[in-house]
Design an enzyme around this catalytic site. Structure first.
Site, short mmCIF file in Angstrom:
data_model
loop_
_atom_site.label_atom_id
_atom_site.label_comp_id
_atom_site.label_asym_id
_atom_site.label_seq_id
_atom_site.Cartn_x
_atom_site.Cartn_y
_atom_site.Cartn_z
N GLY A 120 -9.58 4.77 2.50
CA GLY A 120 -9.10 5.18 0.89
C GLY A 120 -8.22 6.44 0.48
O GLY A 120 -8.52 7.00 -0.32
N SER A 121 -7.41 5.91 1.69
CA SER A 121 -5.90 6.85 1.00
C SER A 121 -5.66 6.84 -0.19
O SER A 121 -5.31 7.78 -1.26
CB SER A 121 -4.96 7.18 2.04
OG SER A 121 -4.52 5.93 2.24
N ASN A 122 -5.72 5.44 -0.93
CA ASN A 122 -5.27 4.92 -1.80
C ASN A 122 -6.11 5.67 -3.59
O ASN A 122 -5.67 6.28 -3.94
CB ASN A 122 -4.66 3.00 -2.32
CG ASN A 122 -3.52 3.09 -2.16
OD1 ASN A 122 -2.45 3.60 -2.22
ND2 ASN A 122 -3.89 2.42 -0.87
N ARG A 173 -11.69 -8.23 0.64
CA ARG A 173 -12.67 -9.62 -0.10
C ARG A 173 -11.71 -10.26 -0.87
O ARG A 173 -11.00 -9.44 -2.15
CB ARG A 173 -13.52 -9.12 -0.91
CG ARG A 173 -14.91 -9.30 0.83
CD ARG A 173 -15.80 -8.66 0.10
NE ARG A 173 -16.37 -9.42 -1.27
CZ ARG A 173 -17.20 -10.43 -0.47
NH1 ARG A 173 -17.43 -10.71 0.70
NH2 ARG A 173 -18.09 -12.31 -1.54
N LEU A 174 -11.75 -11.90 -0.86
CA LEU A 174 -11.46 -12.07 -2.07
C LEU A 174 -12.02 -12.35 -3.20
O LEU A 174 -13.55 -12.76 -3.00
CB LEU A 174 -11.76 -13.51 -1.91
CG LEU A 174 -9.93 -14.24 -0.94
CD1 LEU A 174 -9.56 -15.91 -0.91
CD2 LEU A 174 -8.57 -14.35 -2.15
N ASN A 215 -4.36 -4.81 -7.69
CA ASN A 215 -4.59 -5.03 -6.55
C ASN A 215 -3.03 -4.29 -6.11
O ASN A 215 -2.13 -4.39 -6.58
CB ASN A 215 -4.54 -5.62 -5.83
CG ASN A 215 -4.22 -6.08 -4.27
OD1 ASN A 215 -5.79 -4.97 -3.39
ND2 ASN A 215 -4.39 -6.88 -3.43
N HIS A 275 -0.51 -4.26 -1.98
CA HIS A 275 -0.60 -4.78 -0.59
C HIS A 275 0.25 -4.09 -0.54
O HIS A 275 1.64 -4.14 -1.17
CB HIS A 275 -0.64 -6.08 -1.16
CG HIS A 275 -0.42 -7.37 -0.08
ND1 HIS A 275 -1.50 -6.95 1.24
CD2 HIS A 275 0.84 -7.49 1.06
CE1 HIS A 275 -1.27 -7.70 2.57
NE2 HIS A 275 0.06 -8.22 1.96
C1 GAR Z 1 -3.84 -0.17 2.27
O1 GAR Z 1 -1.99 -0.18 3.03
C2 GAR Z 1 -3.46 -1.64 1.52
O2 GAR Z 1 -1.95 -2.33 1.39
C3 GAR Z 1 -3.45 -2.23 2.23
O3 GAR Z 1 -4.94 -1.78 3.55
C4 GAR Z 1 -4.72 -0.65 3.12
C5 GAR Z 1 -6.19 0.24 2.38
O4 GAR Z 1 -5.39 1.77 3.15
N1 GAR Z 1 -4.36 -3.47 1.59
C6 GAR Z 1 -3.71 -5.12 1.26
O5 GAR Z 1 -4.08 -5.82 3.07
C7 GAR Z 1 -4.74 -5.61 1.04
N2 GAR Z 1 -4.46 -7.35 0.89
P1 GAR Z 1 -6.39 2.79 2.48
O6 GAR Z 1 -8.18 1.93 2.38
O7 GAR Z 1 -6.11 4.20 3.02
O8 GAR Z 1 -5.73 3.00 1.06
#
Ligand code: GAR
Length: 183
Positions: A12-14, A85-86, A101, A103
């Site tokens: 959950g850092s984003n 999840r898709l 989203n 990525h």
């Molecule tokens: C992030 O790096 C995000 O870009 C990636 O998961 C991580 C979640 O980090 N998402 C994917 O790979 C989607 N296909 P977070 O939980 O610290 O935000």
């Protein structure tokens, strides 16, 4: 003030970056994994949370439950932030052009799991991150914004991912603003 719903599966850092930088309200954080650390963080901040385990659930039926929770919280824009999840048509039809989203690659390169490992294995000299509208494909849909991160000598998947993450935290709030302005 727009109301955001943030869907997570893990750290959950984003989510934290969005909550810190976004002028609107994070109305709900929903996770398909009960143990997601981001869910506990959100609860500590007083943000409404919902744990809705997805294991063993049929995709459309699960998404119907997610839509119900998001609607109950008056969510206008949905942000996937490490939500692994898709999405089915149920979600996409409920929030048309209103699901984003992030990525950790320059899409369309390296969708799916372990994007930074894929980038290192391929030997690219530049990677980065992408925020895009979500369609039914894995990490697919029209691109809103990207940030480029050079790959440096000696980088591992982990060191590259860490530098990309710094950019993700700046890019996602900006892209959300852009998406809201576009309406
Ligand atoms: C992030 O790096 C995000 O870009 C990636 O998961 C991580 C979640 O980090 N998402 C994917 O790979 C989607 N296909 P977070 O939980 O610290 O935000």
């Amino acid at each position: 003030m727009s109301k955001l719903g943030v869907l997570i599966s893990g750290r959950g850092s984003n989510l934290q970056a969005i909550a810190a930088a976004f002028p609107g309200e994070v109305a709900l954080v929903l996770s398909n994994r009960e143990q997601a650390p981001g869910l506990a963080w959100a609860a500590e901040q007083g943000i409404a949370t919902c744990a809705l385990p997805s294991a063993g659930r049929e995709r459309e039926a699960y998404d119907r439950d997610v839509v119900e929770r998001l609607r109950a919280a008056d969510v206008e824009l949905v942000c996937l932030a490490g939500y692994m999840r898709l999405l089915s048509r149920v979600m996409l039809d409920a929030f048309p052009n209103l699901i984003l989203n992030i990525h950790p690659s320059l899409l369309p390169a390296f969708p799916g799991l372990d994007a930074t490992q894929q980038a290192i294995a391929y030997g690219v000299k530049f990677s980065g991150c992408t925020v895009h509208y979500v369609d039914q494909t894995l990490d697919g849909g029209p691109i809103i914004a990207q940030a480029v991160v050079p790959v440096i000598a000696g980088d591992t998947a982990e060191t590259l991912a860490a530098r990309i993450l710094v950019e993700e935290h700046k890019l996602y709030p900006q892209a959300i603003r852009q998406a809201l302005l576009r309406g």
